[in-house]
Design a protein around this motif. Sequence first.
Motif, mmCIF file in Angstrom:
data_model
loop_
_atom_site.group_PDB
_atom_site.id
_atom_site.type_symbol
_atom_site.label_atom_id
_atom_site.label_comp_id
_atom_site.label_asym_id
_atom_site.label_seq_id
_atom_site.Cartn_x
_atom_site.Cartn_y
_atom_site.Cartn_z
ATOM 1 N N THR A 23 0.833 -1.207 0.000
ATOM 2 C CA THR A 23 0.000 0.000 0.000
ATOM 3 C C THR A 23 0.864 1.252 0.000
ATOM 4 O O THR A 23 0.606 2.214 -0.743
ATOM 5 C CB THR A 23 -0.928 0.008 1.230
ATOM 6 N N VAL A 24 1.900 1.266 0.840
ATOM 7 C CA VAL A 24 2.778 2.437 0.908
ATOM 8 C C VAL A 24 3.548 2.601 -0.400
ATOM 9 O O VAL A 24 3.739 3.725 -0.887
ATOM 10 C CB VAL A 24 3.738 2.325 2.103
ATOM 11 N N ARG A 25 3.980 1.501 -0.987
ATOM 12 C CA ARG A 25 4.667 1.590 -2.292
ATOM 13 C C ARG A 25 3.746 2.196 -3.343
ATOM 14 O O ARG A 25 4.174 3.006 -4.171
ATOM 15 C CB ARG A 25 5.120 0.196 -2.743
ATOM 16 N N ARG A 26 2.485 1.788 -3.324
ATOM 17 C CA ARG A 26 1.519 2.329 -4.274
ATOM 18 C C ARG A 26 1.336 3.842 -4.065
ATOM 19 O O ARG A 26 1.263 4.614 -5.016
ATOM 20 C CB ARG A 26 0.186 1.598 -4.125
ATOM 21 N N LEU A 27 1.281 4.246 -2.816
ATOM 22 C CA LEU A 27 1.130 5.669 -2.509
ATOM 23 C C LEU A 27 2.359 6.452 -2.971
ATOM 24 O O LEU A 27 2.228 7.518 -3.592
ATOM 25 C CB LEU A 27 0.923 5.848 -1.005
ATOM 26 N N GLU A 28 3.547 5.924 -2.707
ATOM 27 C CA GLU A 28 4.780 6.594 -3.122
ATOM 28 C C GLU A 28 4.859 6.688 -4.638
ATOM 29 O O GLU A 28 5.272 7.716 -5.195
ATOM 30 C CB GLU A 28 5.995 5.843 -2.574
ATOM 31 N N LEU A 71 9.076 6.946 2.986
ATOM 32 C CA LEU A 71 9.685 6.224 4.097
ATOM 33 C C LEU A 71 11.069 5.719 3.724
ATOM 34 O O LEU A 71 11.271 5.201 2.627
ATOM 35 C CB LEU A 71 8.816 5.028 4.508
ATOM 36 N N ASN A 72 12.009 5.883 4.631
ATOM 37 C CA ASN A 72 13.314 5.248 4.506
ATOM 38 C C ASN A 72 13.240 3.911 5.220
ATOM 39 O O ASN A 72 12.899 3.841 6.403
ATOM 40 C CB ASN A 72 14.406 6.113 5.146
ATOM 41 N N ARG A 73 13.557 2.845 4.493
ATOM 42 C CA ARG A 73 13.427 1.506 5.045
ATOM 43 C C ARG A 73 14.801 0.884 5.248
ATOM 44 O O ARG A 73 15.657 0.935 4.367
ATOM 45 C CB ARG A 73 12.607 0.618 4.111
ATOM 46 N N THR A 74 15.023 0.293 6.431
ATOM 47 C CA THR A 74 16.207 -0.512 6.697
ATOM 48 C C THR A 74 15.723 -1.855 7.217
ATOM 49 O O THR A 74 14.525 -2.066 7.424
ATOM 50 C CB THR A 74 17.133 0.148 7.738
ATOM 51 N N THR A 75 16.651 -2.778 7.441
ATOM 52 C CA THR A 75 16.259 -4.089 7.949
ATOM 53 C C THR A 75 15.755 -4.001 9.383
ATOM 54 O O THR A 75 15.069 -4.900 9.865
ATOM 55 C CB THR A 75 17.451 -5.058 7.903
ATOM 56 N N ARG A 76 16.093 -2.905 10.082
ATOM 57 C CA ARG A 76 15.714 -2.786 11.495
ATOM 58 C C ARG A 76 14.580 -1.806 11.759
ATOM 59 O O ARG A 76 13.861 -1.933 12.740
ATOM 60 C CB ARG A 76 16.932 -2.367 12.328
ATOM 61 N N SER A 77 14.445 -0.793 10.921
ATOM 62 C CA SER A 77 13.448 0.225 11.235
ATOM 63 C C SER A 77 12.953 0.919 9.971
ATOM 64 O O SER A 77 13.518 0.773 8.887
ATOM 65 C CB SER A 77 14.041 1.273 12.192
ATOM 66 N N VAL A 78 11.887 1.671 10.164
ATOM 67 C CA VAL A 78 11.300 2.484 9.110
ATOM 68 C C VAL A 78 11.117 3.886 9.671
ATOM 69 O O VAL A 78 10.613 4.050 10.782
ATOM 70 C CB VAL A 78 9.940 1.910 8.665
ATOM 71 N N ALA A 79 11.532 4.893 8.911
ATOM 72 C CA ALA A 79 11.410 6.281 9.372
ATOM 73 C C ALA A 79 11.000 7.165 8.207
ATOM 74 O O ALA A 79 11.396 6.922 7.057
ATOM 75 C CB ALA A 79 12.726 6.771 9.970
ATOM 76 N N PRO A 80 10.193 8.183 8.468
ATOM 77 C CA PRO A 80 9.760 9.073 7.384
ATOM 78 C C PRO A 80 10.923 9.843 6.778
ATOM 79 O O PRO A 80 11.856 10.246 7.477
ATOM 80 C CB PRO A 80 8.784 10.029 8.076
ATOM 81 N N GLU A 125 12.048 13.376 4.673
ATOM 82 C CA GLU A 125 11.611 14.752 4.936
ATOM 83 C C GLU A 125 10.214 14.980 4.349
ATOM 84 O O GLU A 125 9.348 15.593 4.983
ATOM 85 C CB GLU A 125 12.599 15.756 4.344
ATOM 86 N N ALA A 126 10.005 14.472 3.143
ATOM 87 C CA ALA A 126 8.680 14.607 2.517
ATOM 88 C C ALA A 126 7.631 13.847 3.322
ATOM 89 O O ALA A 126 6.507 14.330 3.533
ATOM 90 C CB ALA A 126 8.721 14.095 1.086
ATOM 91 N N LEU A 184 4.275 15.313 5.227
ATOM 92 C CA LEU A 184 2.950 14.771 4.953
ATOM 93 C C LEU A 184 2.302 14.282 6.242
ATOM 94 O O LEU A 184 1.116 14.542 6.490
ATOM 95 C CB LEU A 184 3.056 13.622 3.952
ATOM 96 N N LEU A 185 3.074 13.593 7.073
ATOM 97 C CA LEU A 185 2.552 13.058 8.331
ATOM 98 C C LEU A 185 2.070 14.182 9.241
ATOM 99 O O LEU A 185 1.033 14.065 9.904
ATOM 100 C CB LEU A 185 3.637 12.244 9.030
ATOM 101 N N GLU A 186 2.810 15.275 9.254
ATOM 102 C CA GLU A 186 2.458 16.423 10.086
ATOM 103 C C GLU A 186 1.096 16.997 9.725
ATOM 104 O O GLU A 186 0.331 17.426 10.585
ATOM 105 C CB GLU A 186 3.537 17.494 9.951
ATOM 106 N N ARG A 187 0.791 16.992 8.433
ATOM 107 C CA ARG A 187 -0.492 17.552 7.974
ATOM 108 C C ARG A 187 -1.617 16.522 7.977
ATOM 109 O O ARG A 187 -2.790 16.884 8.064
ATOM 110 C CB ARG A 187 -0.325 18.116 6.554
ATOM 111 N N LEU A 188 -1.256 15.247 7.862
ATOM 112 C CA LEU A 188 -2.279 14.208 7.753
ATOM 113 C C LEU A 188 -3.073 14.019 9.033
ATOM 114 O O LEU A 188 -4.294 13.808 8.982
ATOM 115 C CB LEU A 188 -1.638 12.874 7.375
ATOM 116 N N GLY A 189 -2.384 14.074 10.192
ATOM 117 C CA GLY A 189 -3.065 13.826 11.453
ATOM 118 C C GLY A 189 -4.297 14.699 11.632
ATOM 119 O O GLY A 189 -5.423 14.199 11.772
#
Length: 300
Positions: free
Chosen positions: A37-42, A50-59, A61-62, A66-71
């Motif tokens: 779903t996130v890939r489709r949105l991107e 989202l920046n994805r690593t094997t250990r974590s996911v973090a937004p 800058e973009a 988006l997260l700041e305005r979405l809430g």
Amino acid sequence: MASDLGDLQAFMAVARAGGFRQAARTTGFSASSLSETVRRLESGLGVRLLNRTTRSVAPTEAGARLLERLGPALGEVEAALDVVNGFRGRPAGTLRLNVPVVAAKLVLPRLLPPFLAAYPDIRVEVTAEDSFVDILASGCDAGIRYDERLEQDMIAVPIGPRRQRFATAAAPAYLDRRGRPGHPRDLLDHACLRGRFASGSMPPWDFERNGETVSVDPTGPLLVSTGTAMDLAVSVAVDGGGIVSLFEDWLRPYFDDGRLEPVLEPWWQEFSGPFLYYPGRRLTPAPLRAFIDFVDGMRW
């Protein structure tokens, strides 16, 4: 381009949870489904969120923007859809609360069982944390905080006991061995079990008696993060490891069964109880309105 509302909600869930597996536990969707779903949105937006690593996911800058305005935006959408609840026989939907750990431990256990029984079509999601958050940006409908941490543009409703005290306590065996403090400054010669906020600050222990206020900064063998880790400090105190300072209601069961003994009780500082707070600039969702009315009818 227009993006599917469900895709935006999936992105927000993953970003807040810090990972696809973590988000899957709270959303009911599989991690692989959320990832797709996130890939489709991107892909539709043409930018990585989202920046994805094997250990974590973090937004990225973009993604953070988006997260700041979405809430707040999705909160308004939910509030708009909630208008139809007025045409139902009873309120339904999800109530999201952000509360300090002490409220989750001392206030909500008395409220939620009868509330959920009275409103079976309402689901309550509780996030317990002691750091101050923007409830709208975090996607919550309301929060619980004490008056010194309330924002000016919020509506506040009393919830829980209206007067509370901080208590100090130790095991009788510890006090027999080390002596019983007669003044707050005596704590400087004792093993004190301290708490530290996530910000790194370590609040002093404040006392008051007959108009005299005393603030001490004792040391000791244990330092824990405030919140649920305070149960560890209590356990160490019960085992004779030192003196702990905490909400009186948190320690009350230990006083009642004798595992802990009050220390400096005449000096315990009293303060006003917590408040349920929520934004007043938008329609109040039906689940929140039902909860507010329920809280208003409670006797503490």
